[in-house]
Design a protein around this motif. Sequence first.
Motif, PDB file in Angstrom:
ATOM      1  N   LEU A 260       0.753  -1.293  -0.108  1.00 37.52           N
ATOM      2  CA  LEU A 260      -0.124   0.150   0.015  1.00 37.52           C
ATOM      3  C   LEU A 260       0.972   1.522  -0.020  1.00 37.52           C
ATOM      4  O   LEU A 260       0.204   2.374  -0.175  1.00 37.52           O
ATOM      5  N   VAL A 261       1.856   1.210   0.316  1.00 42.23           N
ATOM      6  CA  VAL A 261       2.758   2.585   0.747  1.00 42.23           C
ATOM      7  C   VAL A 261       3.968   2.639  -0.590  1.00 42.23           C
ATOM      8  O   VAL A 261       4.560   1.386  -1.122  1.00 42.23           O
TER       9      VAL A 261
ATOM     10  N   ASP B  74      10.875   1.387   2.861  1.00 38.05           N
ATOM     11  CA  ASP B  74      11.778   1.514   3.800  1.00 38.05           C
ATOM     12  C   ASP B  74      11.848   2.347   4.765  1.00 38.05           C
ATOM     13  O   ASP B  74      12.432   2.407   5.754  1.00 38.05           O
ATOM     14  N   SER B  75      11.034   3.584   4.560  1.00 35.67           N
ATOM     15  CA  SER B  75      10.705   4.663   5.668  1.00 35.67           C
ATOM     16  C   SER B  75       9.512   4.303   6.447  1.00 35.67           C
ATOM     17  O   SER B  75       9.355   4.959   7.539  1.00 35.67           O
ATOM     18  N   VAL B  76       8.951   3.320   6.499  1.00 35.72           N
ATOM     19  CA  VAL B  76       7.967   2.746   7.488  1.00 35.72           C
ATOM     20  C   VAL B  76       8.630   2.348   8.624  1.00 35.72           C
ATOM     21  O   VAL B  76       9.402   1.423   8.640  1.00 35.72           O
ATOM     22  N   LEU B  77       8.267   2.762   9.936  1.00 40.14           N
ATOM     23  CA  LEU B  77       8.858   2.432  11.213  1.00 40.14           C
ATOM     24  C   LEU B  77       7.530   1.855  11.881  1.00 40.14           C
ATOM     25  O   LEU B  77       6.402   2.375  12.039  1.00 40.14           O
ATOM     26  N   ILE B  78       7.779   0.621  12.518  1.00 39.75           N
ATOM     27  CA  ILE B  78       6.817  -0.053  13.291  1.00 39.75           C
ATOM     28  C   ILE B  78       7.383  -0.345  14.738  1.00 39.75           C
ATOM     29  O   ILE B  78       8.505  -0.854  14.816  1.00 39.75           O
TER      30      ILE B  78
ATOM     31  N   ALA C  20       4.563   4.367  11.789  1.00 36.90           N
ATOM     32  CA  ALA C  20       4.839   5.744  11.183  1.00 36.90           C
ATOM     33  C   ALA C  20       5.608   5.536   9.974  1.00 36.90           C
ATOM     34  O   ALA C  20       6.303   4.812   9.730  1.00 36.90           O
ATOM     35  N   ALA C  21       4.939   6.535   9.289  1.00 40.97           N
ATOM     36  CA  ALA C  21       5.350   6.840   7.745  1.00 40.97           C
ATOM     37  C   ALA C  21       5.194   8.195   7.368  1.00 40.97           C
ATOM     38  O   ALA C  21       4.871   8.918   8.083  1.00 40.97           O
TER      39      ALA C  21
ATOM     40  N   ARG D 248      -2.501   7.220   2.859  1.00 42.75           N
ATOM     41  CA  ARG D 248      -2.661   5.738   2.117  1.00 42.75           C
ATOM     42  C   ARG D 248      -3.180   4.990   3.206  1.00 42.75           C
ATOM     43  O   ARG D 248      -4.076   4.244   2.638  1.00 42.75           O
ATOM     44  N   LEU D 249      -2.334   4.713   4.081  1.00 36.29           N
ATOM     45  CA  LEU D 249      -2.704   3.695   5.062  1.00 36.29           C
ATOM     46  C   LEU D 249      -4.008   3.936   6.115  1.00 36.29           C
ATOM     47  O   LEU D 249      -4.663   3.045   6.416  1.00 36.29           O
ATOM     48  N   ILE D 250      -4.378   5.245   6.040  1.00 34.60           N
ATOM     49  CA  ILE D 250      -5.710   5.490   6.818  1.00 34.60           C
ATOM     50  C   ILE D 250      -6.872   5.469   5.885  1.00 34.60           C
ATOM     51  O   ILE D 250      -7.723   4.912   6.282  1.00 34.60           O
TER      52      ILE D 250
END
Length: 87
Positions: free
Chosen positions: A14-15, A19-23, A39-40, A47-49
């Motif tokens: 979806l993103v 590489d910039s997505v932090l969980i 966090a993105a 997009r995730l929401i």
Amino acid sequence: MDYEKVIHAVIDPLVEEKDSVLIRQIEEENGKDIKIIIAANKLDTARLIGKKGSIANAIREVVSIAGKSTEKHLHLQFESFEEEEEE
């Protein structure tokens, strides 16, 4: 269970900037609740929401199934961060 791996499998398609997505996982004191912060960058967070939170709710549903197998309650929180502009 590796919740981070499960979440990446769901959200990576979806993103744009995987590489910039932090969980981050934060286990609550009661041992049954786990807060997961995703966090993105601003656009990927949008997009995730999704509209009216429809995508976020769908992600929560899928991930909650993983939590039920380990008797944990997972609480997802979406946050965005601004990427610093390169000069």
